[in-house]
Design an enzyme around this catalytic site. Structure first.
Site: not given
Length: 353
Positions: A41, A124, A142
């Site tokens: 991520e 997120y 997102d």
């Protein structure tokens, strides 16, 4: 007119598409190790998947667990990160790895709030790690999710406003499959990436085309609604590339600015456009001999909020200057050991350093 899709029907169709049609393969899909999910991520923030894949694979090979990453030197990690840009991510990666290794004995936190409190992790990323690794019911929001929801439900609220973010987050939470949050989150991101794409979406193949507001009302290019474009600042850099015998002068950027901690040449920054004549005046003003200079073409690099315009001035010296501070002289064949911004790496490559 579009049929208004029920929220439970949306989740049902999305998961059906994911199970029967979605063929998107990525090395971190289905991963349960929170360290590897976190690593993927962070790498994919502001980075295309195609570019991030190789970096993720390299990092996992070099640092198979968070303790290995925590023990690595800053220099080594920055060198591995070179080319990804947005180097604050790399600094946060190092800081968080060391915090978890030292304060948590290498055990990644397993609650949303604790994960979100880590350096470099926002809502997120915390939702992604929480749902993928621990099956916690937190919805990811997102760019892909904004696009899918705004088009299908006909949401015209700008995604960058506080009101818009609150609205999308609330809707995403309501749509989330509470029993399979990780699978659902991955599915909606994949759907946005391969079907409901920013340009040329596959509307005729879309499982939602009977319900999609944007498709049925010819609003595909209008949604999602974004705020006005950011006005970018233009900066002008003049790099003096000093060579003495087989050594080159470099220094580290220590100010809190772009490319913090990366290396560069001797820099002069101007507030307005520079020309060959103005560069010569600038160097003379700084008592630098302007004989035997080699000027590069103009290099440009676009960053999120600014445009960097750069000239490189190559100069050979017979001896090292006495009055030159805050830098080091290194052998040219050692340049590969240091981390440079992409623009400087391009210059070095094109000029066979």
């Amino acid at each position: 007119m579009a049929l208004r899709i029920q929220k439970n029907k949306f989740s049902e169709l999305l998961l059906k598409w994911n199970g029967e049609i979605n063929k998107r393969v990525m090395p971190w899909k289905g991963e349960k190790d929170p360290y590897k999910i976190w690593l993927s991520e962070i790498i994919l923030q502001q980075t295309r998947v195609a570019q991030g894949l190789a970096y993720y694979t390299h990092f996992v090979q070099k640092f198979p667990d968070i303790k290995k990453l925590a023990c690595a030197t800053d220099k080594k990690v920055f060198k591995m990160w070179e080319g990804l840009g947005y180097y604050t991510r790399c600094r946060n990666l190092i800081a968080t790895a060391r915090f978890i290794s030292k304060e948590k004995e290498g055990k990644f936190p397993d609650t949303y709030e604790e994960i979100k409190s880590l350096k470099g992790i926002g809502p997120y990323t915390a939702a992604a790690i929480s749902s993928f690794a621990f099956n916690l019911s937190y919805a990811v929001v997102d760019g892909n999710v904004y696009r899918v929801l705004s088009r299908i439900f006909g949401i015209k609220k700008p995604t960058g406003t506080i009101e818009g973010k609150k609205y999308f987050n609330k809707l995403a939470k309501e749509l989330l499959d509470k029993k399979k949050p990780g699978i659902y989150n991955q599915a909606i991101m994949d759907f946005g990436a391969v079907v409901c794409k920013p340009a040329a979406p596959l509307c005729t193949e879309c499982v939602f085309n009977k319900y999609c507001f944007a498709f049925l009302n010819n609003k595909i290019t209008e949604l999602p609604v974004k705020e006005k474009k950011i006005i970018k600042k233009s900066r002008w850099f003049v790099y003096l590339v000093l060579i003495c015998n087989d050594e080159i002068f470099i220094r580290q950027r220590t100010r809190k600015d772009i490319w913090h901690h990366l290396y560069e040449f001797l820099l002069f920054e101007e507030k307005k456009r520079v020309s060959k004549r103005s560069i010569l005046s600038l160097l003379e003003k700084n008592k630098i001999d302007t004989s035997s200079l080699e000027f590069s073409d103009l290099y440009k690099q676009q960053l999120s909020h600014q445009e960097i315009n750069t000239f490189f001035i190559y100069k050979k010296l017979r001896q090292k200057p006495r009055k030159i501070e805050n830098g080091i002289w290194i052998k040219k064949n050692k340049l590969s050991q240091y981390t440079f911004p992409g623009m400087i790496r391009e210059y070095l490559k094109l000029n066979n350093f």
